[in-house]
Structure formats: C-alpha cells, structure tokens
Write a protein that holds these residues in place. Structure first.
Motif, mmCIF file in Angstrom:
data_model
loop_
_atom_site.group_PDB
_atom_site.id
_atom_site.type_symbol
_atom_site.label_atom_id
_atom_site.label_comp_id
_atom_site.label_asym_id
_atom_site.label_seq_id
_atom_site.Cartn_x
_atom_site.Cartn_y
_atom_site.Cartn_z
ATOM 1 N N ASN A 458 42.572 43.120 52.286
ATOM 2 C CA ASN A 458 41.754 43.992 51.415
ATOM 3 C C ASN A 458 42.192 45.447 51.562
ATOM 4 O O ASN A 458 42.327 46.173 50.567
ATOM 5 C CB ASN A 458 40.285 43.882 51.779
ATOM 6 N N ALA A 459 42.425 45.868 52.815
ATOM 7 C CA ALA A 459 42.802 47.263 53.070
ATOM 8 C C ALA A 459 44.174 47.554 52.454
ATOM 9 O O ALA A 459 44.352 48.570 51.746
ATOM 10 C CB ALA A 459 42.815 47.536 54.568
ATOM 11 N N VAL A 496 35.371 51.750 49.360
ATOM 12 C CA VAL A 496 34.700 50.755 48.506
ATOM 13 C C VAL A 496 33.936 51.489 47.407
ATOM 14 O O VAL A 496 33.217 52.458 47.696
ATOM 15 C CB VAL A 496 33.713 49.901 49.348
ATOM 16 N N VAL A 509 31.850 38.999 43.956
ATOM 17 C CA VAL A 509 31.885 40.457 43.752
ATOM 18 C C VAL A 509 33.326 40.908 43.988
ATOM 19 O O VAL A 509 33.831 40.832 45.105
ATOM 20 C CB VAL A 509 30.924 41.177 44.728
ATOM 21 N N GLY A 517 36.382 37.293 44.836
ATOM 22 C CA GLY A 517 35.133 37.905 45.310
ATOM 23 C C GLY A 517 34.429 37.032 46.334
ATOM 24 O O GLY A 517 33.200 37.044 46.440
ATOM 25 N N MET A 521 32.227 37.526 51.608
ATOM 26 C CA MET A 521 31.081 36.612 51.765
ATOM 27 C C MET A 521 31.409 35.560 52.829
ATOM 28 O O MET A 521 30.622 35.329 53.754
ATOM 29 C CB MET A 521 30.794 35.947 50.408
#
Ligand code: ADP
Length: 556
Positions: A458-459, A496, A509, A517, A521
């Motif tokens: 993600n980063a 974010v 999301v 997404g 989670m």
C-alpha cells in the motif's frame, strides 16, 4: 332542748298497735330517740324544732346547737335548698320524701346523707315534719371506692381486652404472614426446583467426599445418562474424559480433585467422549457450596456447537486470508518473475561459459569449481525466493508460535525487493535500543507477514501513484504501555484521503482502479484474531502511518 318532746305528735301518728299499747305511755321515747344511730329532727317551716344528739353529731354541731336554726345551714348551696323545698311542696308520695345528697357540716366539710322526711299533717307544707338523717359517707365512700375499683377494673379489663384484641390481631396477622411466607417459600422452592430441573445448564452438587447430592436432567442429557444409576457409572468410567495430552480419565476424578483441593470458583474445560469418535466439549465452573454443608456446585455448559462455530469462523478467516495472499502473489507475479529471472540468468551464463571453455579445452578444475560455486549461490537465492513464495501461499493451520519480527521483516523485504527497487523506495528499519534484542511475538508468522506485506505494498503503491520524490518507508519496532509489541509502517507519500479514514478497514474501500479494498480489512481481522490491533495513526500532512500491535511471546 327547749321544745316539748315529740310525744304528742308521735302518739297521734303511731299506729294503735298492740306493741304501743304494751310499751305504754311512760315508755322513755325521748331516750330512745336521742340514742338512735340515725339523726332525727323535728321541724316546722324548714326550721329545726328539735334535733337529736346523733343528728347534731353527724353535722359536727353540739347538742342543741341546731335547735331553732333553718335547715338551710346544712345545704351546700342555696340551689340545693330551693330544690328540696320545691320537691317537698309537691309531696308526691303520701307526704313522704327521701333523698340522698351531700350536705354541709359545721366545719365546711361535706358528708353524704340519706334524708327521709314526712309531714305530720298531710299536705300541710308549713306544718310539722319529722326527718331522719343517715350518714352515708362511709357507705358512699365504700360505694365510691367500689365504683372506682369497678371502673378501674372495667378500665383494666377494657385495656386488657383491647390489648388482647390487639395481640390477637397481631397474632392473626403473623399467622397469615407465616402462611403466606410458607406458601411463597413453597412456591419459591418449587420454582427453584423446576428451574434447577429444566435449566439449560447442567448442574451437579457433590459433598466434600464426592457423593452426589443433586443432579439435573440437563447434565444427564449432556453425558448421555438415562438414569441416576447410569450417570454414576458414567461419572466413574475412566475412559470418558479426553485430556489434552491424549490420555483419558473419569469425570468423577476431575470433580473430586476440585472438591478435595477446595479451589475457589474455578473454570475448566474437558471433552466428553459420548461414543467412540463423538466428542462433546463442555465448559464447567466449580464453586464451593455456600451452605453449612461442605461441597461443590458444578455448572456445565455444552460448548460443542459454539466451539465448532468458532472453528468454522477461523477456517473461513484463514481461507479468506489465504485467498488474499494468493491475490497478493498474483499482483507480485511479474516482480517475482523478474526476481527469479536474475539468478537463473546468471546461472545460465555461468553454465554456457563452462560449456564454451570445455569445448575449447581451456578449463582448469579450480576455475570450474569457482564458477560452479557462483552458480550454486545464485540457485540458492532463487530457491530461497521460491521457498518464501511457497511459504507465503501455503495453507497451513494457523498456529501461534514464537516469531522474530526482525526476521519476518527481512523475509518480507526480500519478497518485495523488486517492486521496492522499481519505485526506488528507501527502507529504514528502526528498533528502540531499549528493546534490544527485540522480543519475539506470539503470532502466526505467515499471517503476520501477510499483514506486513499489505502495508508495505500500500505504501509503495501510494507513493508510486503520487509520484513522491525521494520515497521512503520507515519500519519502527517498539512496545506500547500495555507491553504489546508494536510495528509501525510509515511512508512519506500523500497520506490516506481524509474522507476514507473513518471506514478505512471496511471491506471494498479502495481508491485504486484495480483494487479490491479488502487488504486492510483482512489485515485487521488477522491482527485482532491474535489479540492485537491495527490502527491508522498518521499525522496530517506527514504521509501515512499504520501501527499494528501483537502480544509478546511468553514461555508457557
Ligand atoms: P486496496 O489496496 O485494494 O485498495 P486496502 O484495504 O489495502 O485495499 O486499502 C484501502 C485504501 O486505503 C487504498 O485504496 C488507499 O486509498 C488507502 N491506503 C492504504 N494505505 C495507504 C497509504 N500508505 N497511503 C495512502 N493511502 C493508503
């Protein structure tokens, strides 16, 4: 005494009886009249003409002192005096009058008297009359005393009666209360008995020696005992309780141990073997009997279903995590191909070099050994990558073990070397010197590697998409105030999006065109199943930071 003796009027009034005749005219009337125990007076116009000694004495006068005086002297009030005068004027009964009343003595004291009078000449109110006075004081006093005593008695009786009535009422109320209490208690007892019998929890009460005092149907049904005798057999059966070490024991030995050791309120779990291959998982709580009788109350809950449910949930969660890892690998496939390509290409060029030298017969053995050594190193590298990928996508049972987070970071960075290099991200790993060596975490290594991979990808993606110049990721190892081990992943990317923060860990999301997404989670579910937490803790305008906390490993 100045007046003539009352002989004339007396003789005229005396009946002509034989007695009178017998007594004769010379009978000493005066003497008799003087010495009677009643007062006698002879009056006219309410004035004393003659008063006997007794009469004077009754009223405290000396003999002769009343002679010629008005009778008013002896009346307490004028009103009394007038009253009697009026009554006498009426003469209802043959000129005879009698009354009882208080009269006044010379010294002012009162005495109670009965006074009877008679006119000597009928209806001649102003004619002579004779009066007899009896001192009723003693009688009156006695009567009064009697009345008073009577009244007192009545009062006492009344009081006693009322007391008795009250006591009676209280007694009735008490009887009623006890009856109600008894009924309530019987009802309550029955209620408890019914509750005990039908409670959806098994209950067993044993005394300090282990003898059964009470058992309810639910427990019988848990253990598969139709009768009390069968229950006792089953409790003593040494092959019914499956212990964690694979051994079996009898339930009664387990319970007796609890009763003997007099543990406080203790919770324990065991598996009950109903039939070969059919287990019931039961949670029990034992508590000392809160009565004078020593013993223990055990409450049993069948947790087989909830345990199965929990296992199913774990399996589902593991399957989801696995699917997500496969998807992550899919994303990383080209990077991995590139990663594997490098050592394989190197090996290939070493091998073709060897073949070339062999054909030219230029190869000495020492040189061959060196080249083969290099090729082998590259192959080891490739094998390591493959092992890492295999481990990552494997579907092992999620076991908690002692895991070095430092090693886990290294392994993950190796796996992600290609995308990290492709974006030109600089990675810093910082560990608090206070925590050196960094303690191991209690976790499932693959699942935590998955979380960590997610955060790193993600980063990298956020910084790549935002075209961050000088992209950097800092991995910080530490511990929080509760003693949990923490791992922060911070980047200096765009951070974010504000609107996303409240639902960041909700499913679906994403801001990425091909994103699912699900990453955050699933990561949060994994960390929480370890008893830890995953939080987004970025400062505004300072890139993004995610922190996850895990329990440290403690030697069992
Ligand atoms: P996905 O990566 O499939 O979108 P995730 O649950 O992993 O799913 O992430 C959800 C969203 O959170 C991402 O789409 C992104 O918008 C945001 N996000 C996650 N990590 C970062 C980060 N380090 N910097 C900026 N945004 C991020």
């Amino acid at each position: 005494m100045q007046l003539a003796p009352p002989s004339a009027p007396a003789s005229s009034r005396l009946p002509k009886s034989a007695t009178v005749d017998l007594l004769g005219a010379d009978f000493p009337w005066r003497l008799v009249l003087e010495n009677t125990i009643v007062g006698i007076s002879y009056m006219q116009n309410r004035r004393f003409l003659w008063v006997n000694t007794r009469m004077a004495e009754i009223f405290g006068y000396s003999p002769d002192e009343l002679d010629g005086e008005l009778v008013r002297k002896l009346y307490v009030t004028q009103e009394d005096y007038d009253d009697v005068g009026r009554l006498m004027a009426g003469y209802p009964h043959d000129g005879f009058y009698t009354h009882e009343r208080a009269m006044a003595c010379k010294n002012g004291s009162l005495i109670w008297c009965r006074i009877s009078g008679r006119l000597l000449r009928r209806k001649d109110i102003s004619g002579p009359s004779v009066w007899v006075v009896q001192d009723l004081t003693d009688k009156k006093t006695a009567e009064d005393e009697l009345r008073r005593l009577n009244q007192q008695l009545e009062h006492t009786i009344e009081k006693r009666t009322s007391n008795l009535r009250r006591t009676n009422e209280t007694l009735h109320a008490e009887i009623e209360r006890r009856r109600t209490l008894q009924a309530t208690s019987a009802a309550t007892g029955e209620k408890f008995r019914t509750l005990f019998r039908h409670l959806p929890l098994g209950v067993l009460v044993i005394d300090a020696e282990g003898a059964i005092l009470e058992v309810n149907r639910t427990l019988q049904s848990y253990l598969g005992a139709q009768s009390r005798t069968r229950l006792e057999e089953l409790l003593d059966d040494g092959s019914r309780v499956a212990l964690p070490d694979g051994q079996t024991a009898s339930l009664s030995s387990l319970l007796r141990r609890h009763a003997a050791e007099r543990l406080g309120v203790e919770r324990f779990e065991f598996a009950w073997i109903r039939a070969p291959g059919r287990l019931r998982h039961i949670t029990a709580i034992g508590a000392p009997l809160a009565t004078t009788r020593r013993g223990v109350v055990f409450t049993f809950a069948d947790v087989t279903e909830s345990r199965r449910q929990r296992e199913r949930e774990h399996e589902q969660q593991a399957a989801l995590a696995h699917a997500s890892r496969l998807s992550l690998m899919g994303q990383m496939a080209s990077a991995l191909a590139h990663e594997l390509g490098q050592p394989l290409n190197a090996c290939q060029s070493y091998l073709s070099g060897i073949r070339h030298r062999l054909n030219a017969e230029q190869l000495d053995l020492q040189e061959l050994d060196q080249v083969l050594e290099k090729a082998s190193t590259h192959l080891d590298q490739a094998a390591e990558i493959i092992r890492n990928v295999r481990g990552f996508v494997s579907r092992r049972k999620p076991l908690f073990e002692s895991v070095s987070l430092v090693e886990l970071i290294d392994r993950t960075l190796l796996l992600l070397r290609q995308p990290i290099r492709a974006v030109g991200v600089q990675i810093d790993v910082v560990s608090d010197p206070a925590n050196d060596p960094f303690p191991d975490a209690r976790c499932n290594a693959i699942e935590i590697q998955q979380v960590f991979t997610n955060l790193l990808i993600n980063a990298v993606e956020a910084m790549d998409d935002a075209g961050t110049t000088d992209p950097r990721i800092t991995i910080r190892l530490g511990a929080d105030s509760r003693g949990m081990l923490t791992l922060d992943v911070s980047d200096n990317g765009p951070g974010v999006p504000e609107a996303l923060i409240p639902r960041l860990c909700d499913p679906y999301v994403t801001t990425k065109p091909a994103g699912l997404g699900m990453g955050l989670m699933i990561s949060r579910t994994i960390v929480e199943s370890h008893g830890g937490s995953l939080r987004h803790i970025s400062q505004r305008g300072a890139g993004a930071t995610f922190r996850f906390a895990l329990p440290a490993w403690r030697n069992p």
